[in-house]
Write a protein that holds these residues in place. Structure first.
Motif, PDB file in Angstrom:
ATOM      1  N   LEU A  49       0.814  -1.225   0.000  1.00 55.62           N
ATOM      2  CA  LEU A  49       0.000   0.000   0.000  1.00 55.62           C
ATOM      3  C   LEU A  49       0.846   1.272   0.000  1.00 55.62           C
ATOM      4  N   TRP A  50       2.144   1.156   0.234  1.00 53.65           N
ATOM      5  CA  TRP A  50       2.965   2.366   0.350  1.00 53.65           C
ATOM      6  C   TRP A  50       3.025   3.238  -0.898  1.00 53.65           C
ATOM      7  N   PRO A  51       3.025   2.682  -2.120  1.00 53.46           N
ATOM      8  CA  PRO A  51       3.067   3.560  -3.293  1.00 53.46           C
ATOM      9  C   PRO A  51       1.879   4.523  -3.354  1.00 53.46           C
ATOM     10  N   ASN A  52       0.746   4.146  -2.756  1.00 51.93           N
ATOM     11  CA  ASN A  52      -0.425   5.026  -2.735  1.00 51.93           C
ATOM     12  C   ASN A  52      -1.084   4.889  -1.358  1.00 51.93           C
ATOM     13  N   PRO A  53      -0.432   5.409  -0.307  1.00 49.67           N
ATOM     14  CA  PRO A  53      -0.866   5.080   1.059  1.00 49.67           C
ATOM     15  C   PRO A  53      -2.239   5.644   1.411  1.00 49.67           C
ATOM     16  N   PRO A  54      -3.058   4.876   2.125  1.00 50.26           N
ATOM     17  CA  PRO A  54      -4.367   5.361   2.560  1.00 50.26           C
ATOM     18  C   PRO A  54      -4.209   6.605   3.440  1.00 50.26           C
ATOM     19  N   GLU A  55      -5.164   7.523   3.343  1.00 51.98           N
ATOM     20  CA  GLU A  55      -5.126   8.745   4.143  1.00 51.98           C
ATOM     21  C   GLU A  55      -5.065   8.415   5.645  1.00 51.98           C
ATOM     22  N   SER A  56      -5.740   7.344   6.061  1.00 54.18           N
ATOM     23  CA  SER A  56      -5.749   6.989   7.489  1.00 54.18           C
ATOM     24  C   SER A  56      -4.329   6.697   7.993  1.00 54.18           C
ATOM     25  N   VAL A  57      -3.533   6.086   7.140  1.00 54.09           N
ATOM     26  CA  VAL A  57      -2.159   5.751   7.523  1.00 54.09           C
ATOM     27  C   VAL A  57      -1.319   7.018   7.651  1.00 54.09           C
ATOM     28  N   LEU A  58      -1.465   7.912   6.673  1.00 52.56           N
ATOM     29  CA  LEU A  58      -0.687   9.165   6.709  1.00 52.56           C
ATOM     30  C   LEU A  58      -1.095  10.000   7.923  1.00 52.56           C
ATOM     31  N   ARG A  59      -2.421  10.042   8.179  1.00 55.01           N
ATOM     32  CA  ARG A  59      -2.913  10.804   9.336  1.00 55.01           C
ATOM     33  C   ARG A  59      -2.366  10.205  10.642  1.00 55.01           C
ATOM     34  N   PHE A  60      -2.392   8.870  10.727  1.00 57.73           N
ATOM     35  CA  PHE A  60      -1.883   8.205  11.930  1.00 57.73           C
ATOM     36  C   PHE A  60      -0.414   8.551  12.159  1.00 57.73           C
ATOM     37  N   LYS A  61       0.378   8.478  11.111  1.00 63.16           N
ATOM     38  CA  LYS A  61       1.811   8.763  11.275  1.00 63.16           C
ATOM     39  C   LYS A  61       2.046  10.225  11.666  1.00 63.16           C
ATOM     40  N   ARG A  62       1.237  11.118  11.116  1.00 66.31           N
ATOM     41  CA  ARG A  62       1.342  12.536  11.509  1.00 66.31           C
ATOM     42  C   ARG A  62       0.965  12.715  12.978  1.00 66.31           C
ATOM     43  N   ASP A  63      -0.120  12.052  13.396  1.00 63.59           N
ATOM     44  CA  ASP A  63      -0.574  12.182  14.792  1.00 63.59           C
ATOM     45  C   ASP A  63       0.533  11.777  15.770  1.00 63.59           C
ATOM     46  N   ILE A  64       1.256  10.726  15.420  1.00 59.12           N
ATOM     47  CA  ILE A  64       2.336  10.267  16.293  1.00 59.12           C
ATOM     48  C   ILE A  64       3.522  11.233  16.214  1.00 59.12           C
ATOM     49  N   ALA A  65       3.905  11.573  15.000  1.00 53.14           N
ATOM     50  CA  ALA A  65       5.094  12.418  14.820  1.00 53.14           C
ATOM     51  C   ALA A  65       4.910  13.796  15.464  1.00 53.14           C
ATOM     52  N   ASP A  66       3.684  14.316  15.408  1.00 52.48           N
ATOM     53  CA  ASP A  66       3.435  15.663  15.936  1.00 52.48           C
ATOM     54  C   ASP A  66       3.403  15.707  17.465  1.00 52.48           C
ATOM     55  N   ALA A  67       3.179  14.570  18.104  1.00 53.35           N
ATOM     56  CA  ALA A  67       3.014  14.564  19.565  1.00 53.35           C
ATOM     57  C   ALA A  67       4.370  14.604  20.272  1.00 53.35           C
ATOM     58  N   ASP A  68       4.371  15.160  21.467  1.00 54.55           N
ATOM     59  CA  ASP A  68       5.604  15.179  22.263  1.00 54.55           C
ATOM     60  C   ASP A  68       5.856  13.833  22.930  1.00 54.55           C
ATOM     61  N   ALA A  69       4.793  13.059  23.130  1.00 57.00           N
ATOM     62  CA  ALA A  69       4.933  11.765  23.810  1.00 57.00           C
ATOM     63  C   ALA A  69       3.817  10.841  23.334  1.00 57.00           C
ATOM     64  N   VAL A  70       3.973   9.557  23.643  1.00 61.04           N
ATOM     65  CA  VAL A  70       2.926   8.585  23.302  1.00 61.04           C
ATOM     66  C   VAL A  70       2.527   7.818  24.558  1.00 61.04           C
ATOM     67  N   LEU A  71       1.242   7.496  24.630  1.00 60.64           N
ATOM     68  CA  LEU A  71       0.746   6.691  25.748  1.00 60.64           C
ATOM     69  C   LEU A  71      -0.057   5.522  25.177  1.00 60.64           C
ATOM     70  N   PHE A  72       0.329   4.311  25.582  1.00 59.86           N
ATOM     71  CA  PHE A  72      -0.376   3.101  25.161  1.00 59.86           C
ATOM     72  C   PHE A  72      -1.262   2.647  26.318  1.00 59.86           C
ATOM     73  N   VAL A  73      -2.533   2.442  25.992  1.00 53.26           N
ATOM     74  CA  VAL A  73      -3.497   1.993  27.008  1.00 53.26           C
ATOM     75  C   VAL A  73      -4.058   0.678  26.480  1.00 53.26           C
ATOM     76  N   THR A  74      -3.641  -0.419  27.097  1.00 56.08           N
ATOM     77  CA  THR A  74      -3.911  -1.701  26.440  1.00 56.08           C
ATOM     78  C   THR A  74      -4.779  -2.651  27.251  1.00 56.08           C
ATOM     79  N   PRO A  75      -5.756  -3.257  26.581  1.00 57.65           N
ATOM     80  CA  PRO A  75      -6.395  -4.436  27.170  1.00 57.65           C
ATOM     81  C   PRO A  75      -5.438  -5.622  27.102  1.00 57.65           C
ATOM     82  N   GLU A  76      -5.839  -6.707  27.729  1.00 61.56           N
ATOM     83  CA  GLU A  76      -5.083  -7.960  27.583  1.00 61.56           C
ATOM     84  C   GLU A  76      -5.960  -8.931  26.813  1.00 61.56           C
TER      85      GLU A  76
END
Ligand code: FNR
Length: 189
Positions: A49-76
Motif C-alpha cells: 500500500l505504500w506507493p499510494n498510502p491510505p489517508e488513514s495511515v498518513l494521518r496516523f503517522k502525523r498524529d504520532i510524529a506531531d506529539a511530544d509523547a505517546v501513551l499506550f493503554v492496552t487491554p489484555e
C-alpha cells in the motif's frame, strides 16, 4: 503544554481502557494534553500500500510524529496485547527509516476486569515498544483491575487508592516527558 498521542488498544464503544484513558486525561489536565488517536480505520498492514498510502495511515503517522509523547493503554487479549495495537505500531514504523515513534517518550498502562490487570499483555507490548525506540517509563507500573465503582459519573477517578496510584503515575509521566524529550530542531518548535 506537552501533547500526548493516546493509543487505546480497544475499538469497542464501552471500552474500559478508553474510559480509563479518559480518567487519566482528567488527572493530567492542565499539565498534559491528551490527543486520542484513531486506530480503527487503519487497514491491516500491507507493504504494497505504500506507493499510494491510505489517508488513514498518513494521518496516523502525523498524529504520532506531531506529539511530544505517546501513551499506550492496552487491554489484555489471550495474555498478550490486541492486534489493533500491533497493526498500528507496524504502520508507524514504516517506510523503513521513517519510524514515527523514534525517541518518543512513552507510557504504558492498561486495565482488565481480571486480577492481574493486563500485566501479561503489557509485558509483551513492552518488548515491542523497546524495539521501536519508544523511551518507555518503567515505574510506577499500572496493572489496573477495573471496577466501575472506582469512577464517578463524570468519568473521573473517585476511589482513594486508585487516585493515589494514578496521580503518582501522572506526576512521574509529566517529569519523564520533560526529562527524556530530545531538543526540538527550529523547524519542529
Ligand atoms: C479478553 N479478556 C482478557 N482479560 C484478561 O485479563 N486476560 C486475558 O488474557 C483476556 N483475554 C481476552 C481475549 C479476548 C479476545 C477478549 C475479547 C477479551 C477480557 C478483557 O479484559 C475484557 O474484555 C476487557 O473489557 C477488554 O478491554 P476493553 O475492550 O473493555 O477496553
Amino acid at each position: 503544554m506537552p501533547t500526548v498521542a493516546v493509543l487505546v488498544g480497544s475499538l469497542r464503544r464501552e471500552s474500559i481502557n478508553r474510559k480509563f484513558a479518559e480518567a487519566l486525561a482528567k488527572l493530567a489536565a492542565g499539565r498534559l494534553e491528551f490527543r486520542f488517536v484513531e486506530l480503527g480505520d487503519l487497514p491491516m498492514y500491507n507493504d504494497d500500500l505504500w506507493p499510494n498510502p491510505p489517508e488513514s495511515v498518513l494521518r496516523f503517522k502525523r498524529d504520532i510524529a506531531d506529539a511530544d509523547a505517546v501513551l499506550f493503554v492496552t487491554p489484555e487479549y489471550n495474555r498478550s496485547f490486541p492486534a489493533v495495537l500491533k497493526n498500528a505500531i507496524d504502520w508507524g514504523t514504516r517506510p523503513y527509516g521513517q519510524n514515527s515513534f523514534a525517541a518518543k517518550p512513552g507510557g504504558l498502562v492498561g486495565t482488565s476486569p481480571g486480577a492481574t490487570g493486563t500485566s501479561a499483555g503489557q509485558n509483551h507490548l513492552k518488548s515491542v515498544l523497546n524495539v521501536v525506540d519508544v523511551v518507555l517509563m518503567g515505574q510506577p507500573e499500572v496493572y489496573f483491575t477495573y471496577r466501575a465503582d472506582q469512577f464517578a459519573a463524570d468519568g473521573s477517578v473517585q476511589d482513594d487508592a486508585a487516585k493515589a496510584l494514578l496521580t503518582r503515575w501522572t506526576d512521574r509521566f509529566v517529569a519523564w516527558i520533560e526529562r527524556t524529550s530530545e531538543p526540538k530542531t527550529k523547524a519542529q518548535a
